[in-house]
Design a protein around this motif. Sequence first.
Motif, PDB file in Angstrom:
ATOM      1  N   ARG A   1       0.839  -1.208   0.000  1.00  0.00           N
ATOM      2  CA  ARG A   1       0.000   0.000   0.000  1.00  0.00           C
ATOM      3  C   ARG A   1       0.873   1.257   0.000  1.00  0.00           C
ATOM      4  O   ARG A   1       0.643   2.189  -0.757  1.00  0.00           O
ATOM      5  N   ASP A   2       1.892   1.269   0.866  1.00  0.00           N
ATOM      6  CA  ASP A   2       2.794   2.422   0.921  1.00  0.00           C
ATOM      7  C   ASP A   2       3.575   2.569  -0.382  1.00  0.00           C
ATOM      8  O   ASP A   2       3.760   3.677  -0.893  1.00  0.00           O
ATOM      9  N   LEU A   3       4.022   1.459  -0.938  1.00  0.00           N
ATOM     10  CA  LEU A   3       4.781   1.507  -2.182  1.00  0.00           C
ATOM     11  C   LEU A   3       3.927   2.066  -3.319  1.00  0.00           C
ATOM     12  O   LEU A   3       4.384   2.913  -4.094  1.00  0.00           O
ATOM     13  N   ARG A   4       2.663   1.630  -3.413  1.00  0.00           N
ATOM     14  CA  ARG A   4       1.769   2.170  -4.448  1.00  0.00           C
ATOM     15  C   ARG A   4       1.558   3.671  -4.269  1.00  0.00           C
ATOM     16  O   ARG A   4       1.558   4.429  -5.248  1.00  0.00           O
ATOM     17  N   MET A   5       1.417   4.119  -3.036  1.00  0.00           N
ATOM     18  CA  MET A   5       1.246   5.542  -2.766  1.00  0.00           C
ATOM     19  C   MET A   5       2.494   6.329  -3.176  1.00  0.00           C
ATOM     20  O   MET A   5       2.403   7.387  -3.794  1.00  0.00           O
ATOM     21  N   LEU A   6       3.663   5.791  -2.886  1.00  0.00           N
ATOM     22  CA  LEU A   6       4.909   6.451  -3.257  1.00  0.00           C
ATOM     23  C   LEU A   6       5.093   6.476  -4.769  1.00  0.00           C
ATOM     24  O   LEU A   6       5.530   7.492  -5.344  1.00  0.00           O
ATOM     25  N   LEU A   7       4.753   5.387  -5.449  1.00  0.00           N
ATOM     26  CA  LEU A   7       4.844   5.343  -6.908  1.00  0.00           C
ATOM     27  C   LEU A   7       3.909   6.367  -7.539  1.00  0.00           C
ATOM     28  O   LEU A   7       4.272   7.033  -8.524  1.00  0.00           O
ATOM     29  N   LYS A   8       2.723   6.530  -7.003  1.00  0.00           N
ATOM     30  CA  LYS A   8       1.773   7.521  -7.509  1.00  0.00           C
ATOM     31  C   LYS A   8       2.326   8.933  -7.326  1.00  0.00           C
ATOM     32  O   LYS A   8       2.242   9.765  -8.223  1.00  0.00           O
ATOM     33  N   PHE A   9       2.931   9.198  -6.163  1.00  0.00           N
ATOM     34  CA  PHE A   9       3.542  10.496  -5.915  1.00  0.00           C
ATOM     35  C   PHE A   9       4.647  10.773  -6.938  1.00  0.00           C
ATOM     36  O   PHE A   9       4.734  11.863  -7.495  1.00  0.00           O
ATOM     37  N   ILE A  10       5.502   9.775  -7.172  1.00  0.00           N
ATOM     38  CA  ILE A  10       6.604   9.934  -8.132  1.00  0.00           C
ATOM     39  C   ILE A  10       6.050  10.204  -9.527  1.00  0.00           C
ATOM     40  O   ILE A  10       6.553  11.054 -10.252  1.00  0.00           O
ATOM     41  N   GLU A  11       4.998   9.503  -9.901  1.00  0.00           N
ATOM     42  CA  GLU A  11       4.367   9.734 -11.202  1.00  0.00           C
ATOM     43  C   GLU A  11       3.842  11.161 -11.308  1.00  0.00           C
ATOM     44  O   GLU A  11       4.059  11.838 -12.305  1.00  0.00           O
ATOM     45  N   GLN A  12       3.159  11.633 -10.289  1.00  0.00           N
ATOM     46  CA  GLN A  12       2.565  12.962 -10.317  1.00  0.00           C
ATOM     47  C   GLN A  12       3.611  14.077 -10.295  1.00  0.00           C
ATOM     48  O   GLN A  12       3.361  15.159 -10.801  1.00  0.00           O
TER      49      GLN A  12
END
Length: 102
Positions: free
Chosen positions: A77-88
Amino acid sequence: RSRSARFSQKSGQEIVTRMHIGYILNMPTVAIIGPFKLMIYFNDHGKPHIHIISAGAAAVIEIKTRKVIHNDRIGGRDLRMLLKFIEQREAELLEAWEDAQG
């Protein structure tokens, strides 16, 4: 964008020093998300990537592809949130990478 707004060693961003293979490497913190610090080494090698550090956990992620190069105990869950932040924030993170590389 002014030089003072960039992420560099001279900008006043938080600098963290770590020992790595006998060398001292400075890492400016480019973002803090909850318990996670996103950092970039100065004069790093390889493709543009982010080091993510938290108590007892760490990861390295390529900025453009969001490929997880290394993950040590960051949950899904944390990794997906971090990946989304990096994408944005890809453009800003790539600029920070370039600034840190000199």
